[in-house]
Design a protein around this motif. Structure first.
Motif, PDB file in Angstrom:
ATOM      1  N   THR A   1      -3.345  25.476  -6.876  1.00  0.00           N
ATOM      2  CA  THR A   1      -3.661  24.060  -7.054  1.00  0.00           C
ATOM      3  C   THR A   1      -3.355  23.267  -5.786  1.00  0.00           C
ATOM      4  N   ASP A   2      -4.024  22.124  -5.667  1.00  0.00           N
ATOM      5  CA  ASP A   2      -3.731  21.197  -4.578  1.00  0.00           C
ATOM      6  C   ASP A   2      -4.227  19.818  -4.975  1.00  0.00           C
ATOM      7  N   ILE A   3      -3.644  18.795  -4.374  1.00  0.00           N
ATOM      8  CA  ILE A   3      -4.050  17.430  -4.637  1.00  0.00           C
ATOM      9  C   ILE A   3      -5.310  17.056  -3.865  1.00  0.00           C
ATOM     10  N   ASN A   4      -5.580  17.802  -2.786  1.00  0.00           N
ATOM     11  CA  ASN A   4      -6.685  17.497  -1.875  1.00  0.00           C
ATOM     12  C   ASN A   4      -7.932  18.279  -2.301  1.00  0.00           C
TER      13      ASN A   4
ATOM     14  N   LEU B   1       2.590  15.156  -9.277  1.00  0.00           N
ATOM     15  CA  LEU B   1       3.287  14.075  -9.969  1.00  0.00           C
ATOM     16  C   LEU B   1       2.608  13.679 -11.279  1.00  0.00           C
ATOM     17  N   GLU B   2       1.377  14.147 -11.481  1.00  0.00           N
ATOM     18  CA  GLU B   2       0.671  13.833 -12.732  1.00  0.00           C
ATOM     19  C   GLU B   2       0.882  14.979 -13.720  1.00  0.00           C
ATOM     20  N   THR B   3       2.069  15.020 -14.269  1.00  0.00           N
ATOM     21  CA  THR B   3       2.462  16.141 -15.129  1.00  0.00           C
ATOM     22  C   THR B   3       1.613  16.251 -16.383  1.00  0.00           C
TER      23      THR B   3
ATOM     24  N   LEU C   1       0.825  -1.201   0.000  1.00  0.00           N
ATOM     25  CA  LEU C   1       0.000   0.000   0.000  1.00  0.00           C
ATOM     26  C   LEU C   1       0.865   1.259   0.000  1.00  0.00           C
ATOM     27  N   SER C   2       1.952   1.231   0.762  1.00  0.00           N
ATOM     28  CA  SER C   2       2.851   2.398   0.804  1.00  0.00           C
ATOM     29  C   SER C   2       3.473   2.658  -0.553  1.00  0.00           C
ATOM     30  N   GLN C   3       3.748   1.592  -1.307  1.00  0.00           N
ATOM     31  CA  GLN C   3       4.321   1.756  -2.653  1.00  0.00           C
ATOM     32  C   GLN C   3       3.306   2.384  -3.609  1.00  0.00           C
ATOM     33  N   LEU C   4       2.042   1.986  -3.482  1.00  0.00           N
ATOM     34  CA  LEU C   4       0.992   2.594  -4.300  1.00  0.00           C
ATOM     35  C   LEU C   4       0.876   4.085  -4.002  1.00  0.00           C
ATOM     36  N   ILE C   5       0.909   4.424  -2.720  1.00  0.00           N
ATOM     37  CA  ILE C   5       0.805   5.832  -2.302  1.00  0.00           C
ATOM     38  C   ILE C   5       1.993   6.630  -2.816  1.00  0.00           C
ATOM     39  N   TYR C   6       3.178   6.042  -2.713  1.00  0.00           N
ATOM     40  CA  TYR C   6       4.393   6.727  -3.167  1.00  0.00           C
ATOM     41  C   TYR C   6       4.314   7.052  -4.660  1.00  0.00           C
ATOM     42  N   HIS C   7       3.878   6.083  -5.449  1.00  0.00           N
ATOM     43  CA  HIS C   7       3.808   6.314  -6.898  1.00  0.00           C
ATOM     44  C   HIS C   7       2.690   7.280  -7.272  1.00  0.00           C
ATOM     45  N   TYR C   8       1.658   7.342  -6.442  1.00  0.00           N
ATOM     46  CA  TYR C   8       0.540   8.228  -6.746  1.00  0.00           C
ATOM     47  C   TYR C   8       0.840   9.684  -6.400  1.00  0.00           C
ATOM     48  N   CYS C   9       1.377   9.924  -5.199  1.00  0.00           N
ATOM     49  CA  CYS C   9       1.548  11.317  -4.776  1.00  0.00           C
ATOM     50  C   CYS C   9       2.893  11.641  -4.150  1.00  0.00           C
TER      51      CYS C   9
END
Length: 279
Positions: A142-145, A201-203, A17-25
């Motif tokens: 902008t913000d991710i939240n 991270l979503e360029t 789960l931590s790896q998914l979070i890392y790659h997402y944000c």
């Protein structure tokens, strides 16, 4: 023996789960699995899932990422934060850019704007200079939240909010009206800021940002490892116009990364300027 196997399984699921979070944000919990467990235990329990099942749930229901981001992100901010940088921007950087750009609008990007205190403070300070006619400065925040963006767009803050702990009395009297046990920011300030949802991270989703003159990305990099920091700074560099300016938090430094910025030291703060010969 069963407990050891169970704990190992939970650690394995949390690591995935931590790896998914890392790659997402970009938030790195690989060395803080217990903290991740504590933060997500309530939500996972509400869904009646295990931590392993929750990873699958995120893949099946992508909208869950919005709630997960709300749980994990820290949104402590306030008006007039690190005022030396704000004053340097509005009294030194922006007048310089005005001379360079002529009649073209100056573009400011407040990245990771949280509940809006930073971009609104910039808007108030810009108005206070009386040097920039309406429409001559565009502020994109902008913000991710998504939840904090919704709050920012209302321009309303509760009376007891820490948002007001450093704001000058002049600003409170001039730019806020008391409303419903809180304070609503003046429409003239609110109209200067456009809020958009964006994961740094979503360029591929940042095409609405181009030839930015000033970026504020403060107190964000402290939550990233060096690899993610480089990705974010490269992204910001690409969005800035040649000679554009980057303001980071006072505890953040990119001098040693060699990513196309020159450090600018002023009397009470520092910031960065993109090399004029790079695109």
């Amino acid at each position: 023996m069963k407990k050891i196997i169970g704990d190992n399984m939970i650690d394995h699921d949390l690591m995935k789960l931590s790896q998914l979070i890392y790659h997402y944000c970009g938030l790195n919990y690989s060395g803080r699995l217990l903290a991740l467990k504590d933060k997500l235990a309530k939500r996972v329990g509400e869904l009646g899932l295990s931590f392993g099942d929750y990873s699958s749930y995120l893949a099946k229901f992508p909208a869950e990422w919005d709630l997960l981001v709300e749980i994990l992100t820290i949104n402590e901010t306030y008006f007039y934060r690190e005022e030396h940088q704000l004053n340097e921007c509005c009294h030194t950087v922006l007048p310089m850019l005005k001379e360079m750009k002529g009649n073209r609008p100056i573009k400011i990007w407040s990245a990771a704007c949280s509940t809006g205190e930073e971009p609104y403070t910039l808007a108030m300070l810009i108005q206070e200079t009386r040097k920039f006619p309406q429409g001559s400065v565009e502020i994109i925040a902008t913000d991710i939240n998504k939840k904090v963006l919704q709050k920012a767009e209302t321009g309303w803050y509760h009376k007891g909010s820490f948002a007001f702990r450093r704001i000058p009395d002049l600003f409170m009297k001039k730019y806020f009206q008391e409303q419903n046990n809180g304070f609503k920011i003046d429409d003239s300030i609110q109209k200067m800021v456009t809020f958009r949802h964006l994961n740094l991270l979503e360029t591929s989703r940042s095409s609405f940002l181009s030839d930015i003159d000033v970026v504020f990305c403060r107190n964000v990099l402290i939550y990233f490892d060096q690899d993610t920091t480089k990705k974010v700074i490269i992204h910001l560099h690409r969005k800035l116009a040649p000679g554009g300016f980057l303001f980071l938090g006072h505890a953040e430094s990119i001098t040693e990364l060699g990513l196309g910025f020159q450090k600018v030291d002023s009397h009470k703060t520092f910031y960065y300027r993109k090399d004029t010969d790079t695109k």
